[in-house]
Design an enzyme around this catalytic site. Structure first.
Site, PDB file in Angstrom:
ATOM      1  N   ASP A  83       0.835  -1.201   0.000  1.00 43.30           N
ATOM      2  CA  ASP A  83       0.000   0.000   0.000  1.00 43.30           C
ATOM      3  C   ASP A  83       0.871   1.253   0.000  1.00 43.30           C
ATOM      4  OD1 ASP A  83      -2.182  -1.673   0.227  1.00 43.30           O
ATOM      5  OD2 ASP A  83      -2.298  -1.466   2.413  1.00 43.30           O
TER       6      ASP A  83
HETATM    7  N1  URA Z   1      -1.334  -5.931   3.898  1.00 42.84           N
HETATM    8  C1  URA Z   1      -1.814  -4.677   3.902  1.00 42.84           C
HETATM    9  O1  URA Z   1      -2.847  -4.396   4.486  1.00 42.84           O
HETATM   10  N2  URA Z   1      -1.109  -3.732   3.252  1.00 42.84           N
HETATM   11  C2  URA Z   1       0.052  -3.979   2.610  1.00 42.84           C
HETATM   12  O2  URA Z   1       0.646  -3.063   2.060  1.00 42.84           O
HETATM   13  C3  URA Z   1       0.528  -5.294   2.621  1.00 42.84           C
HETATM   14  C4  URA Z   1      -0.189  -6.258   3.273  1.00 42.84           C
END
Ligand code: URA
Length: 216
Positions: A83
């Site tokens: 993310d």
């Molecule tokens: N899980 C999440 O919620 N975000 C990420 O970036 C990776 C795994």
């Protein structure tokens, strides 16, 4: 052969045998014929917050914008997705098979994360992770590891990669994530000496470690 002007590096004839080249990406030719493009390339980045994991984006800065210009020609792409606000271990490669082995849901290559949460994870959360957390939309997750240290940080070990999975699992347990950092893929740990946004090549041993399937 260099003195005879028969060697080109990246299309330019080299004249000095002592010249240093970056063997991870140089294209070397003899008499006009390429003898090595050094094939597939594998890198790790400590992804900083505030950039999206994509090869291009109309409005947002991407992880590709952080690559040094000498690597542009390798056509690297990110392996899987973190993310925008997640930091930590991101692999980049131009080897589609390798990427597939890491991210395919069937591969069960573990990814582990350190999460700071709003709340204090407890033994009931550990059991729920082990049994398979049911997300708020009813999705059932595969068994996952949760290691707690008695504070608001915990380590989450996943063997699959659903959208926003760590955040949704911890939210389902009433412990929303405040900060998230990926620290390992398979048996490969993030090199914590990398500065945020910087990148380095993996050794062959590290490349293989990333594919190792560990028990939960
Ligand atoms: N899980 C999440 O919620 N975000 C990420 O970036 C990776 C795994």
């Amino acid at each position: 052969m260099i003195r005879q002007g028969r060697i080109q590096v990246d299309g330019r004839t080299v004249t000095a045998p002592e010249e240093k080249i970056d063997e991870t990406c140089a294209v070397i030719s003899v008499d006009g014929g390429t003898i090595s493009n050094f094939g597939a390339s594998y890198y790790m980045m400590d992804k900083p917050g505030g950039v999206v994991t994509a090869t291009e984006d109309r409005t947002e800065k991407t992880v590709m914008d952080l690559l040094p210009s000498n690597l542009w020609r390798l056509r690297l792409f990110p392996v899987g997705r973190l993310d925008k606000d997640t930091t930590g271990l991101l692999l980049l490669t131009n080897d589609g098979d390798f990427a597939h082995q890491i991210i395919s849901p069937k591969s069960h290559v573990q990814k582990s994360y350190v999460a700071k949460v709003d709340g204090i994870p407890d033994e009931a959360d550990v059991r729920a992770f082990r049994d398979g957390v049911v997300l708020k939309d009813g999705t059932v997750c595969l068994p996952a590891g949760l290691e707690i240290d008695g504070t608001d940080t915990c380590r989450v070990i996943l063997q699959e990669g659903k959208y926003h999975q760590v955040k949704r699992m911890l939210a389902a347990r009433g412990k929303p994530v405040l900060q998230l950092r990926r620290v390992s893929i398979g048996g490969l740990q993030l090199d914590e000496t990398l500065s945020p946004g910087s990148i380095r090549a993996l050794s062959e041993e590290e490349r293989q470690l990333a594919l190792v399937k560990l028990p939960l």
